[in-house]
Design an enzyme around this catalytic site. Structure first.
Site, PDB file in Angstrom:
ATOM      1  N   ASP A   1     -65.993  14.122  26.581  1.00 23.91           N
ATOM      2  CA  ASP A   1     -64.552  14.379  26.706  1.00 23.91           C
ATOM      3  C   ASP A   1     -64.314  15.721  27.407  1.00 23.91           C
ATOM      4  O   ASP A   1     -63.403  15.855  28.214  1.00 23.91           O
ATOM      5  CB  ASP A   1     -63.896  14.435  25.314  1.00 23.91           C
ATOM      6  CG  ASP A   1     -63.849  13.048  24.680  1.00 23.91           C
ATOM      7  OD1 ASP A   1     -64.316  12.089  25.337  1.00 23.91           O
ATOM      8  OD2 ASP A   1     -63.347  12.946  23.548  1.00 23.91           O
ATOM      9  N   ALA A   2     -65.161  16.697  27.073  1.00 19.52           N
ATOM     10  CA  ALA A   2     -64.979  18.030  27.652  1.00 19.52           C
ATOM     11  C   ALA A   2     -65.182  17.980  29.166  1.00 19.52           C
ATOM     12  O   ALA A   2     -64.441  18.609  29.931  1.00 19.52           O
ATOM     13  CB  ALA A   2     -65.959  19.005  27.020  1.00 19.52           C
TER      14      ALA A   2
ATOM     15  N   ASP B   1     -62.110  16.408  30.633  1.00 15.56           N
ATOM     16  CA  ASP B   1     -60.984  17.348  30.637  1.00 15.56           C
ATOM     17  C   ASP B   1     -61.131  18.400  31.732  1.00 15.56           C
ATOM     18  O   ASP B   1     -60.158  18.774  32.379  1.00 15.56           O
ATOM     19  CB  ASP B   1     -60.860  18.047  29.274  1.00 15.56           C
ATOM     20  CG  ASP B   1     -60.411  17.062  28.202  1.00 15.56           C
ATOM     21  OD1 ASP B   1     -59.890  16.001  28.568  1.00 15.56           O
ATOM     22  OD2 ASP B   1     -60.603  17.368  27.007  1.00 15.56           O
TER      23      ASP B   1
ATOM     24  N   GLU C   1     -54.670 -17.233  21.140  1.00 12.73           N
ATOM     25  CA  GLU C   1     -54.719 -15.762  21.218  1.00 12.73           C
ATOM     26  C   GLU C   1     -54.042 -15.179  19.996  1.00 12.73           C
ATOM     27  O   GLU C   1     -53.223 -15.847  19.365  1.00 12.73           O
ATOM     28  CB  GLU C   1     -53.919 -15.262  22.437  1.00 12.73           C
ATOM     29  CG  GLU C   1     -54.565 -15.573  23.736  1.00 12.73           C
ATOM     30  CD  GLU C   1     -53.643 -15.283  24.920  1.00 12.73           C
ATOM     31  OE1 GLU C   1     -52.573 -14.679  24.722  1.00 12.73           O
ATOM     32  OE2 GLU C   1     -54.013 -15.683  26.016  1.00 12.73           O
TER      33      GLU C   1
ATOM     34  N   LYS D   1     -51.270 -12.810  18.235  1.00 14.81           N
ATOM     35  CA  LYS D   1     -49.926 -12.368  18.635  1.00 14.81           C
ATOM     36  C   LYS D   1     -49.791 -10.906  18.225  1.00 14.81           C
ATOM     37  O   LYS D   1     -49.574 -10.592  17.055  1.00 14.81           O
ATOM     38  CB  LYS D   1     -48.864 -13.249  17.976  1.00 14.81           C
ATOM     39  CG  LYS D   1     -47.464 -12.958  18.466  1.00 14.81           C
ATOM     40  CD  LYS D   1     -46.521 -14.104  18.123  1.00 14.81           C
ATOM     41  CE  LYS D   1     -45.143 -13.899  18.700  1.00 14.81           C
ATOM     42  NZ  LYS D   1     -44.382 -12.872  18.023  1.00 14.81           N
TER      43      LYS D   1
ATOM     44  N   ARG E   1     -38.987  -5.975  28.311  1.00  8.70           N
ATOM     45  CA  ARG E   1     -38.529  -7.340  28.445  1.00  8.70           C
ATOM     46  C   ARG E   1     -37.000  -7.407  28.571  1.00  8.70           C
ATOM     47  O   ARG E   1     -36.465  -8.175  29.353  1.00  8.70           O
ATOM     48  CB  ARG E   1     -38.978  -8.109  27.203  1.00  8.70           C
ATOM     49  CG  ARG E   1     -38.487  -9.518  27.152  1.00  8.70           C
ATOM     50  CD  ARG E   1     -39.069 -10.220  25.939  1.00  8.70           C
ATOM     51  NE  ARG E   1     -38.728 -11.615  25.999  1.00  8.70           N
ATOM     52  CZ  ARG E   1     -37.573 -12.115  25.614  1.00  8.70           C
ATOM     53  NH1 ARG E   1     -36.649 -11.315  25.145  1.00  8.70           N
ATOM     54  NH2 ARG E   1     -37.330 -13.394  25.719  1.00  8.70           N
TER      55      ARG E   1
ATOM     56  N   LYS F   1     -51.501 -21.753  23.752  1.00 11.31           N
ATOM     57  CA  LYS F   1     -50.959 -22.053  25.078  1.00 11.31           C
ATOM     58  C   LYS F   1     -51.746 -23.211  25.674  1.00 11.31           C
ATOM     59  O   LYS F   1     -52.981 -23.226  25.577  1.00 11.31           O
ATOM     60  CB  LYS F   1     -51.126 -20.829  25.992  1.00 11.31           C
ATOM     61  CG  LYS F   1     -50.488 -19.570  25.450  1.00 11.31           C
ATOM     62  CD  LYS F   1     -50.817 -18.333  26.264  1.00 11.31           C
ATOM     63  CE  LYS F   1     -50.140 -17.117  25.631  1.00 11.31           C
ATOM     64  NZ  LYS F   1     -50.472 -15.858  26.285  1.00 11.31           N
TER      65      LYS F   1
END
Ligand code: IVH
Length: 676
Positions: A35-36, A39, A115, A117, A138, A293
């Site tokens: 991370d350093a 950054d 899937e 929700k 939306r 779906k």
């Protein structure tokens, strides 16, 4: 300093690298740098962009920290409307759905994709040549709000697509999905809000919605939001099924949920739903159902939609199991900020996979509203399938032995008298020495905006309190080298530095010390207002609520809170100690704030809107405050002036309606005596 050519190539190299590491970290969960290191690279890019503002582009990773605040979100017209899903509540309704599908397409083989929700907010993302350009909510399905700046701060939304080899990205691409917050991030956010006295979000969905609908995207950037793609409205050559669409999106660099499953018939779908009824609490985020779906896109088209819901998809709503148990007792716990919370002690029962024995009842009013009595049979469930909640008593089962709950008059931890301000639901203990709160109070006392004692982070304070070195903020000044040397990870140098820091930070104005005491409703500004009128602590401590309310800006809540705070012998004792240590001085010794008293804007409130020619928003706010004015965020009839810059929007409109003077940068500079 790099020359222009070098800057251009270095900026582009850093961006490519940062995009790649972002992708490896957030999408692939396989970071290759620390991370350093990330950054450091980001900072390098920020510096180069600051030196070359004309080279800043919308897809730069630096844009994830937020852009300038808006007055309102622009309207966004969806070229393909966003539909909503019909619901099924049980297996029978799922089978009915399947029968309806078969009726429309009787002679074809079809399968389903199942899937989860996700319980968040639907968003539509637009990419031009692989670069994220616009994103919207939306809304009503046809028109949403353009929240592009906010969406840019969501780390898992790619700003620049990095498709796998062989994946073609069309010039214009639309992707839809859900922005949500994990439960872990939600808990952290609420903990921080609790510590700073801000209202809590009820659940991760509300937190995600509140964060995405911030007009200041820099605020959104501080919230940890996530994203899953679930639909691809753009046609892609070779993509013929929803499942392939999801695979395509995954390869294009979008985060795709790992639990997407192909089911060859409705019975397999029912099995999948059953599985997630049982396992939903194992997920790190909330779901409120399963979406199924029809897989083949050509069949989806054939099935079409009725009244804005597709006939090719349906949401199965997960039930939350309701269980009856007994309310054995109501205990009261004291939070880190002194709030007393009643907690239901229940006869342990299993609910959706774990044993529930306790549930928060939030506050006294909630218990009254639900009419809960100790000894009642009660209906419990897990809200969002995770947090145990008492829904209601089973009144038919009462036999007269039930007892009403009464909030204790004394704090169950320290025994001091507790306080429930009028118009507030929460009862509080305001004793500065209360063991339940002492860590938080000391942390606040030492914090940067209060006494600003360097090096007093959470860990050090925790240790000092746990080892019994300090029981209240005044005891910080009694610490010695010998006392703190035995603490974990404490060397002589650090110990000396801490002691020196405490002494150095002593010299603060009375308003800062007052803020540091952590009196409810006394923030930095109110502390200043109070000490302007009451220039010694004695004067403030002896003021009655009526007297305090005579001060402009001091209402009944602040007045009651101040009077109540100083009514505690323990708190007054701590004030004496702070005086003895020289931490509290007479306010009269303070240097007057620069010409604030006689400036024309002193005591007036301002709303800032639009972009000023020469000043940033924060810069102007600070300037106004330094001259004794106040900056507030929304226009109301009590606003004195609206300071409007370029592209001022709804706030200026509202000011016009209310007849509030709208002034320019030039006007305010004159009012503050900075222009002839
Ligand atoms: S598909 C026409 N898939 O549920 C179908 N929606 O009413 C379009 N949602 O607010 C939606 N998870 O944001 C789809 N895996 C998922 C979803 C999902 C959550 C939300 C969606 C919308 C609502 C649908």
């Amino acid at each position: 300093m790099l020359d222009r050519e070098d800057c251009i190539s270095e900026i582009s190299r850093l961006r490519e690298e940062l995009h790649r590491h972002n992708f490896l970290y957030y999408i692939k969960n396989a970071p290759v740098i620390t991370d350093a290191e990330y950054d450091a690279m980001l900072r390098q890019l920020q510096e180069l962009e600051a030196q070359n503002p004309d080279l800043v582009t919308d897809d730069s990773p630096t844009r994830r920290v937020g852009a300038k605040p808006l007055d309102e979100f622009p309207v966004f017209n969806h070229s393909i409307p966003l539909l909503s899903l019909a619901n099924a509540f049980n297996d029978g309704e799922l089978r009915d759905f399947d029968i309806r599908v078969r009726k429309v397409i009787p002679d074809v083989e079809y399968n389903y994709v199942c899937e989860l929700k996700y319980d968040g907010l639907a968003v539509a993302l637009h990419y031009e040549n692989g670069i994220f350009t616009k994103g919207a909510t939306r809304g009503d399905g046809f028109q949403g709000e353009d929240i592009t700046d906010n969406l840019r701060t969501v780390r898992t939304i790619p700003l620049k697509l990095m498709p796998e080899p062989g994946i073609e990205i069309p010039v214009s691409l639309e992707v839809r999905g859900e922005v949500f917050m994990t439960r872990g991030s939600f808990d952290k956010l609420n903990e921080n809000r609790m510590n700073s006295g801000e209202p809590l979000f009820a659940n991760p969905r509300n937190a995600a919605a509140g964060s995405l609908r911030q007009l200041d995207s820099a605020v959104t950037a501080t919230r940890k939001l996530d994203f899953f793609a679930y639909s691809l409205p753009t046609e892609i050559p070779g993509v013929k099924t929803h499942f392939e669409a999801m695979e395509y999106l995954g390869k294009a660099g979008f985060p795709i949920n790992e639990h997407i499953k192909l089911c060859s018939n409705i019975e397999e779908v029912i099995e999948y739903c059953q599985l997630w009824i049982e396992k939903r609490s194992e997920l790190p985020y909330d779901i409120d159902g399963v979406v199924l779906k029809v897989n083949r896109l050509s069949l989806q088209e054939e099935l079409g939609a009725v009244s804005r819901s597709p006939r090719w998809a349906i949401a199965f709503k997960l039930p939350s199991t309701e269980v009856i148990t007994k309310l054995l007792d109501i205990e009261v716990s004291v939070g880190r900020t002194g709030s007393l919370t009643p907690v239901a002690i229940l006869e342990p029962k299993e609910v959706d996979g774990s044993v529930v024995g306790r549930a928060t009842l939030h506050n006294e009013d909630e218990i009254k509203r639900k009419d809960l009595r100790i000894g009642d049979h009660v209906i419990i469930h897990k809200a969002g399938a995770v947090i145990p909640e008492v829904i209601a008593p089973v009144t038919e089962k009462r036999d007269g032995s039930e007892r009403f709950f009464e909030m204790p008059k004394a704090c169950p931890v320290c025994g001091e008298v507790v306080f429930r301000p009028e118009d507030e639901a929460v009862t509080r203990c305001t004793n500065m020495e209360c063991p339940a709160q002492v860590k938080e109070r000391i942390r606040h006392f030492a914090s940067r905006r209060a006494m600003d004692i360097e090096g007093f982070g959470e860990k050090i304070v925790d240790q000092m309190v746990e080892k019994g070195l300090i029981k209240n903020p005044a005891q910080l000044y009694e610490l010695t080298l010998d006392l703190i040397l035995p603490l974990e990870r404490m060397g002589k140098k650090l110990a000396e530095k801490l002691i020196a820091n405490i002494a150095e930070a002593k010299n603060k104005d009375l308003h800062q010390v007052l803020f540091a005491m952590g009196i409810r409703h006394v923030g930095e500004h109110i502390a200043k207002v109070l000490t302007k009128q009451h220039r010694t602590i004695e004067s403030l401590m002896s003021a009655t609520a009526d007297e305090l309310q005579e001060i402009k800006e001091i209402g009944p809540e602040v007045a009651a809170s101040v009077v109540e705070f100083f009514s505690h012998e323990k708190n007054r004792h701590i004030v004496e100690k702070l005086k003895g240590e020289g931490v509290i001085k007479e306010a009269g010794d303070e240097p007057e704030e620069a010409d604030s008293a006689d400036s024309e804007i002193s005591g007036k409130s301002f709303v800032l809107t639009g972009t000023l020619p020469d000043y940033g928003r924060t810069e102007m706010s600070k300037l106004i405050e330094s001259k004794g004015g106040r900056v507030v965020s929304s226009v109301s009839s009590s606003t004195n002036y609206v300071l409007a810059g370029e592209a001022a929007g709804s706030k200026a409109e509202k000011a016009k309606k209310l007849g509030i003077p709208i002034i320019s940068q030039e006007d305010i500079l004159k009012m503050m005596g900075m222009r002839e």
